[in-house]
Write an enzyme that holds these catalytic residues in place. Structure first.
Site, PDB file in Angstrom:
ATOM      1  N   HIS A  48       0.821  -1.211   0.000  1.00  0.00           N
ATOM      2  CA  HIS A  48       0.000   0.000   0.000  1.00  0.00           C
ATOM      3  C   HIS A  48       0.855   1.262   0.000  1.00  0.00           C
ATOM      4  O   HIS A  48       0.431   2.294   0.531  1.00  0.00           O
ATOM      5  CB  HIS A  48      -0.937   0.004   1.202  1.00  0.00           C
ATOM      6  CG  HIS A  48      -2.039  -1.010   1.103  1.00  0.00           C
ATOM      7  ND1 HIS A  48      -2.975  -1.013   0.098  1.00  0.00           N
ATOM      8  CD2 HIS A  48      -2.341  -2.077   1.900  1.00  0.00           C
ATOM      9  CE1 HIS A  48      -3.810  -2.025   0.260  1.00  0.00           C
ATOM     10  NE2 HIS A  48      -3.451  -2.682   1.343  1.00  0.00           N
ATOM     11  N   ARG A  73       6.938  -6.273   3.176  1.00  0.00           N
ATOM     12  CA  ARG A  73       5.645  -6.797   2.754  1.00  0.00           C
ATOM     13  C   ARG A  73       5.515  -6.668   1.243  1.00  0.00           C
ATOM     14  O   ARG A  73       5.481  -5.553   0.714  1.00  0.00           O
ATOM     15  CB  ARG A  73       4.494  -6.050   3.441  1.00  0.00           C
ATOM     16  CG  ARG A  73       3.128  -6.590   3.005  1.00  0.00           C
ATOM     17  CD  ARG A  73       1.985  -6.146   3.887  1.00  0.00           C
ATOM     18  NE  ARG A  73       1.638  -4.742   3.718  1.00  0.00           N
ATOM     19  CZ  ARG A  73       0.543  -4.182   4.236  1.00  0.00           C
ATOM     20  NH1 ARG A  73      -0.289  -4.924   4.965  1.00  0.00           N
ATOM     21  NH2 ARG A  73       0.291  -2.899   4.051  1.00  0.00           N
ATOM     22  N   ASP A  87      16.202 -11.868  -2.610  1.00  0.00           N
ATOM     23  CA  ASP A  87      17.511 -11.623  -3.209  1.00  0.00           C
ATOM     24  C   ASP A  87      18.065 -10.254  -2.814  1.00  0.00           C
ATOM     25  O   ASP A  87      19.284 -10.068  -2.717  1.00  0.00           O
ATOM     26  CB  ASP A  87      17.436 -11.715  -4.739  1.00  0.00           C
ATOM     27  CG  ASP A  87      17.377 -13.150  -5.244  1.00  0.00           C
ATOM     28  OD1 ASP A  87      17.616 -14.073  -4.442  1.00  0.00           O
ATOM     29  OD2 ASP A  87      17.082 -13.347  -6.439  1.00  0.00           O
ATOM     30  N   GLU A 151      -6.697 -11.389   7.144  1.00  0.00           N
ATOM     31  CA  GLU A 151      -7.380 -10.095   7.171  1.00  0.00           C
ATOM     32  C   GLU A 151      -8.804 -10.117   6.615  1.00  0.00           C
ATOM     33  O   GLU A 151      -9.310  -9.080   6.173  1.00  0.00           O
ATOM     34  CB  GLU A 151      -6.541  -9.045   6.442  1.00  0.00           C
ATOM     35  CG  GLU A 151      -6.000  -9.481   5.096  1.00  0.00           C
ATOM     36  CD  GLU A 151      -4.968  -8.510   4.530  1.00  0.00           C
ATOM     37  OE1 GLU A 151      -5.034  -7.311   4.844  1.00  0.00           O
ATOM     38  OE2 GLU A 151      -4.092  -8.965   3.766  1.00  0.00           O
ATOM     39  N   ASP A 177      -8.501  -4.258   6.561  1.00  0.00           N
ATOM     40  CA  ASP A 177      -9.212  -5.130   5.630  1.00  0.00           C
ATOM     41  C   ASP A 177     -10.212  -6.017   6.360  1.00  0.00           C
ATOM     42  O   ASP A 177     -11.279  -6.333   5.823  1.00  0.00           O
ATOM     43  CB  ASP A 177      -8.220  -5.987   4.841  1.00  0.00           C
ATOM     44  CG  ASP A 177      -7.567  -5.217   3.713  1.00  0.00           C
ATOM     45  OD1 ASP A 177      -8.259  -4.911   2.728  1.00  0.00           O
ATOM     46  OD2 ASP A 177      -6.373  -4.911   3.814  1.00  0.00           O
TER      47      ASP A 177
END
Length: 253
Positions: A48, A73, A87, A151, A177
């Site tokens: 977000h 995230r 990575d 969520e 959410d």
């Protein structure tokens, strides 16, 4: 060079509470400043916030000199996106919107090299300290930490099944959410949402997993902590900046 230790993962295993801060501003100086504020962990958010997975690399580099763990995230439970984040050097990943055990298993597979998972093998990446960590591909799983985000109402029903998935290291409750899923969009602190979150936190603990949470409502955070919340985020960078700016403006009006 030895495999870097994941202090956040170790703390979860030891049952120590970890207080965190959410980072949505794609600026290395801001992350560096926050890394020196004494939090246990910082969440670099690409779901977000206007940043992608590879944008987190300089942010992790900025935080590296400080005793704070970085969690990233991704925008989705996507194997390719998770591969790039790993990575870049992330050892802890919070995968959003995990609905059931099957989706949790897919996230686990993305986090690990074959034969356990499907993570693509690369040589000279930041994760392996550009090829200097001995036996990195064989040992990476020792310090990899997967958090999954529950969520929705449907996902709450699957907490025990998700918690039982081998390779899941913690379960995070996303109140925004969840509130929307319950019919209360924009009301993350609604009494019914609070009740559902606290119940979920207790069930996660009972299932043997450390529970996580984020809220700007400190009474809600304390309620979650009392229920057994183990990794709790208590602030968001852009929200804190705006609040401080507005408060100062009001002082001078």
């Amino acid at each position: 060079m030895d495999l870097p230790k994941n202090a956040f993962k170790a703390a979860l295993k030891e049952g120590r509470r970890q207080i965190g801060y959410w980072c949505s501003i794609r600026d290395s100086a801001t992350v560096e400043m926050l890394a020196n504020c004494g939090y246990d962990w910082l969440l670099l958010d690409t779901e977000h916030a206007p940043m992608g997975g590879t944008d987190t690399l300089p942010l992790m580099q900025a935080a590296a000199p400080y005793p704070v763990s970085c969690i990233v995230r991704p925008a989705w439970n996507d194997t390719v996106e998770i591969k790039k984040i790993l990575d870049c050097g992330a050892q802890t990943v919070l995968v959003p919107y995990v609905q059931n055990a099957e989706e949790a298993e897919r996230a686990v597979a993305a986090m690990h090299y074959p034969p356990r998972g499907v993570r693509g093998v690369a040589g000279a990446t930041r994760a392996s300290r550009y090829g200097t960590v001995k036996d990195y591909a064989k040992r990476a799983s020792e310090e990899i930490c997967l958090l999954v985000q529950v969520e929705t109402v449907a996902a709450l029903d699957q907490i025990e099944a998700i918690a039982a998935v081998d390779g899941v290291d913690g379960i995070f409750i996303g109140p925004a959410d969840l509130a929307a899923s319950m019919g209360y969009p924009g009301e993350s602190s609604h009494p019914e949402v609070r009740k559902a979150v606290v119940d979920a936190i207790k069930r996660i603990r009972a299932a043997g997993q450390p529970p996580g949470f984020l809220s700007l409502d400190m009474s809600f955070c304390r309620e979650v902590a009392e229920a057994g919340g183990q990794f709790i985020a208590v602030g968001v960078d852009n929200a804190s900046l705006r609040q401080a700016a507005v408060t100062r403006r009001e002082e001078w009006r």
